[in-house]
Design a protein around this motif. Sequence first.
Motif, short mmCIF file in Angstrom:
data_model
loop_
_atom_site.label_atom_id
_atom_site.label_comp_id
_atom_site.label_asym_id
_atom_site.label_seq_id
_atom_site.Cartn_x
_atom_site.Cartn_y
_atom_site.Cartn_z
N PRO A 1 62.99 33.78 61.70
CA PRO A 1 63.55 33.85 63.05
C PRO A 1 64.31 35.15 63.25
O PRO A 1 64.86 35.71 62.30
N ARG B 1 59.82 41.01 74.05
CA ARG B 1 59.97 41.64 72.73
C ARG B 1 59.56 43.10 72.84
O ARG B 1 58.54 43.42 73.42
N HIS C 1 54.53 36.66 67.64
CA HIS C 1 55.58 36.51 68.66
C HIS C 1 55.43 35.14 69.31
O HIS C 1 54.61 34.93 70.18
N SER D 1 57.92 33.44 70.81
CA SER D 1 58.97 33.18 71.79
C SER D 1 58.48 33.49 73.20
O SER D 1 57.55 34.28 73.39
N SER D 2 59.12 32.90 74.16
CA SER D 2 58.77 33.20 75.55
C SER D 2 59.59 34.37 76.08
O SER D 2 59.40 34.81 77.21
N THR D 3 60.49 34.90 75.25
CA THR D 3 61.32 36.02 75.67
C THR D 3 60.59 37.34 75.43
O THR D 3 59.63 37.43 74.66
#
Length: 88
Positions: free
Chosen positions: A2, A39, A33, A35-37
């Motif tokens: 993480p 990068r 990747h 995550s929905s954020t």
Amino acid sequence: APPIEGAFVMNIGDMFDVWTMGKYKSTPHRVIHASSTYRVSIPFFYEPNADAEVKFLLGGDGDGRSVRYIDHLHAKVSTNFDHADRYQ
């Protein structure tokens, strides 16, 4: 692994592994990747001239030996691809 808030990640390249005679290991760089954020990845690759002599660090069993970069690169590529023998 993480992500760690505020962390700066640097992947060590293969020549650093060679230069330090394995003290600092290079790792395969694989990004998943999940995550929905957003990068941001900014790769920077730097390589010496093909005929550059890379001297191993002194100390430990590094006795001043060296390797030409092109020889290291050829050995690396020839173990990564089945078709590398076509170009010898």
